[in-house]
Design an enzyme around this catalytic site. Structure first.
Site, mmCIF file in Angstrom:
data_model
loop_
_atom_site.group_PDB
_atom_site.id
_atom_site.type_symbol
_atom_site.label_atom_id
_atom_site.label_comp_id
_atom_site.label_asym_id
_atom_site.label_seq_id
_atom_site.Cartn_x
_atom_site.Cartn_y
_atom_site.Cartn_z
ATOM 1 C CB SER A 126 -1.004 0.184 1.281
ATOM 2 O OG SER A 126 -1.840 -1.536 1.179
ATOM 3 C CG HIS A 147 -2.015 -0.591 -3.962
ATOM 4 N ND1 HIS A 147 -2.804 0.374 -3.787
ATOM 5 C CD2 HIS A 147 -2.215 -1.351 -2.969
ATOM 6 C CE1 HIS A 147 -3.298 0.874 -2.351
ATOM 7 N NE2 HIS A 147 -3.101 -0.891 -2.250
ATOM 8 C CD GLU A 159 -3.069 3.430 -6.041
ATOM 9 O OE1 GLU A 159 -3.666 4.670 -6.309
ATOM 10 O OE2 GLU A 159 -2.644 2.624 -5.191
ATOM 11 C CG ASN A 197 -3.107 3.738 0.887
ATOM 12 O OD1 ASN A 197 -3.873 3.501 1.509
ATOM 13 N ND2 ASN A 197 -3.285 2.673 0.931
HETATM 14 P P1 NAI Z 1 -2.977 -9.506 6.951
HETATM 15 O O1 NAI Z 1 -2.372 -9.246 8.210
HETATM 16 O O2 NAI Z 1 -4.386 -10.019 6.576
HETATM 17 O O3 NAI Z 1 -1.973 -10.522 5.921
HETATM 18 C C1 NAI Z 1 -0.422 -10.753 5.295
HETATM 19 C C2 NAI Z 1 -0.949 -12.587 5.781
HETATM 20 O O4 NAI Z 1 1.166 -12.226 5.183
HETATM 21 C C3 NAI Z 1 -0.495 -13.499 6.456
HETATM 22 O O5 NAI Z 1 -1.125 -14.062 6.175
HETATM 23 C C4 NAI Z 1 1.208 -13.813 7.304
HETATM 24 O O6 NAI Z 1 1.152 -15.170 7.926
HETATM 25 C C5 NAI Z 1 2.037 -13.989 6.218
HETATM 26 N N1 NAI Z 1 3.134 -13.834 5.997
HETATM 27 C C6 NAI Z 1 3.777 -12.964 6.514
HETATM 28 N N2 NAI Z 1 4.781 -12.476 6.684
HETATM 29 C C7 NAI Z 1 4.939 -13.866 5.357
HETATM 30 C C8 NAI Z 1 6.531 -14.587 4.542
HETATM 31 N N3 NAI Z 1 7.251 -14.185 4.140
HETATM 32 N N4 NAI Z 1 5.895 -15.052 3.785
HETATM 33 C C9 NAI Z 1 4.636 -15.693 3.326
HETATM 34 N N5 NAI Z 1 3.299 -15.327 4.147
HETATM 35 C C10 NAI Z 1 3.749 -14.177 4.931
HETATM 36 O O7 NAI Z 1 -2.220 -8.466 5.970
HETATM 37 P P2 NAI Z 1 -3.250 -8.068 4.375
HETATM 38 O O8 NAI Z 1 -3.856 -6.960 5.247
HETATM 39 O O9 NAI Z 1 -3.025 -9.003 3.273
HETATM 40 O O10 NAI Z 1 -1.592 -6.993 3.791
HETATM 41 C C11 NAI Z 1 -0.931 -8.032 3.199
HETATM 42 C C12 NAI Z 1 -0.777 -6.244 1.962
HETATM 43 O O11 NAI Z 1 -1.363 -5.790 1.231
HETATM 44 C C13 NAI Z 1 -0.220 -5.443 2.548
HETATM 45 O O12 NAI Z 1 1.513 -5.226 2.155
HETATM 46 C C14 NAI Z 1 -0.591 -4.087 2.275
HETATM 47 O O13 NAI Z 1 -0.146 -2.936 2.423
HETATM 48 C C15 NAI Z 1 -0.829 -4.445 1.617
HETATM 49 N N6 NAI Z 1 -3.023 -4.432 1.151
HETATM 50 C C16 NAI Z 1 -3.925 -3.842 2.262
HETATM 51 C C17 NAI Z 1 -4.929 -3.990 2.707
HETATM 52 C C18 NAI Z 1 -5.787 -4.135 3.920
HETATM 53 O O14 NAI Z 1 -6.969 -3.532 3.203
HETATM 54 N N7 NAI Z 1 -5.585 -4.871 4.238
HETATM 55 C C19 NAI Z 1 -5.305 -3.231 0.887
HETATM 56 C C20 NAI Z 1 -4.415 -2.997 0.236
HETATM 57 C C21 NAI Z 1 -3.386 -3.939 0.386
#
Ligand code: NAI
Length: 290
Positions: A126, A147, A159, A197
């Site tokens: 993000s 994104h 994006e 963002n």
């Molecule tokens: P989340 O915390 O829900 O999920 C992240 C996942 O990555 C977890 O299941 C964790 O076990 C896993 N993980 C961590 N390290 C890892 C690794 N080395 N290898 C494999 N899996 C690993 O996070 P979320 O919210 O899904 O965010 C993920 C990405 O998406 C971030 O970069 C965030 O900025 C971006 N993002 C999030 C949005 C949101 O609304 N939550 C919207 C758009 C982008």
């Protein structure tokens, strides 16, 4: 004079790394649109929950008449969950792991070693600059930002961000893929927080300040903003996004904008993160979902 066209990159197989809030939604869209998709997470419990959520998401599509039962079964057959990183080999890998530069750097370097030099490494980050993300990766020309927005199966916008080294053909391939996935891609510059963002940050930061200064409780802030037409107030939205993820994004942008106070992360939000109240995904955030 003849002009040489850049080669068109054909994306047939996809891997999504990180099966959390975003990863599972992205994987659902990919299988729904006919792409064999590997879904990887380190955590088997999260992976299991993601599979259930994808099945539920597809079932909802059938209920709403957007998908036939056959299409749902075909989509589910294309999903390949794994906790073994060696299995993560595809034409396009979309990472959706935690918003931490060091974690993403290590992951991309490991994935680069497991895949061919032409595999596209896309990040769903993000806020982290794509140029910085790509710098230590072998063949940084294949690193790009893709994104999605939350919830990924519902929100149309994607994006597409080119870093300084991103090959135009790579950005083009990801842009075209987003169209194939039924999305509306928009090219965004590689500036902190890109476009959406950067604007949205103030929605969260100012709302948190209002609560910190005891101008109004968070429930009132949500009610008022929802009454003015926002689909979700900032606190309900932070719970959907993940309070931890939202906090990491603000922190990354605060640093990227050289500690401009207008992006300063909130103490209230820090406390929620420390307490493990990360929103819907943990059952409690600003609101209680238990
Ligand atoms: P989340 O915390 O829900 O999920 C992240 C996942 O990555 C977890 O299941 C964790 O076990 C896993 N993980 C961590 N390290 C890892 C690794 N080395 N290898 C494999 N899996 C690993 O996070 P979320 O919210 O899904 O965010 C993920 C990405 O998406 C971030 O970069 C965030 O900025 C971006 N993002 C999030 C949005 C949101 O609304 N939550 C919207 C758009 C982008």
């Amino acid at each position: 004079m003849e002009t040489t066209q850049p080669p068109v990159i054909d994306i047939r197989t996809i891997a999504v790394v990180g099966a959390g809030t975003m990863g599972l939604g992205i994987a659902q869209i990919c299988v729904q649109h006919g792409f064999p998709t590997i879904l990887f997470d380190l955590n088997p419990t999260i992976l299991e929950k993601a599979q259930q959520a994808i099945a539920a998401g597809l079932a909802k599509g059938v209920e709403k008449g957007k998908l036939t039962a056959e299409a749902r079964d075909a989509a589910l057959a294309l999903l390949h969950p794994t906790t073994d990183l060696v299995m993560v080999q595809a034409d396009l890998i979309i990472e959706a792991v935690v918003e931490k530069l060091t974690v993403k750097h290590q992951l991309f370097q490991e994935l680069a070693g497991l895949n061919s030099a032409t595999t596209i490494l896309a990040s769903n980050t993000s806020s982290l600059p794509i140029t910085r993300l790509a710098a230590p990766v072998p063949h940084p020309e294949r690193v790009v930002g893709m994104h999605f927005f939350n919830p990924a199966p519902v929100m149309a916008l994607v994006e597409v961000i080119s870093g300084a080294a991103t090959a135009p053909a790579v950005a083009e391939a990801v842009f075209n893929l987003a169209v194939q996935l039924g999305k509306k891609p928009v090219r965004a510059a590689d500036a902190p927080g890109f476009i959406v963002n950067r604007v949205a940050r103030h929605f969260y930061v100012e709302s948190l300040k209002i609560v910190e200064e005891q101008v109004a409780p968070f429930t009132v802030v949500d009610e008022l903003l929802e009454a003015t037409g926002f689909k979700m107030g900032p606190f309900r939205l932070m719970d959907l996004i993940g309070v931890d993820t939202n906090f990491s994004v603000t922190s990354a942008m605060f640093e990227a904008f050289h500690y401009d106070p207008k992006f300063r992360p909130s103490r209230i939000q820090q406390q929620k993160v420390d307490a493990g109240h990360h929103g819907r995904k943990t059952g409690k955030g600003f609101y209680d979902y238990s």
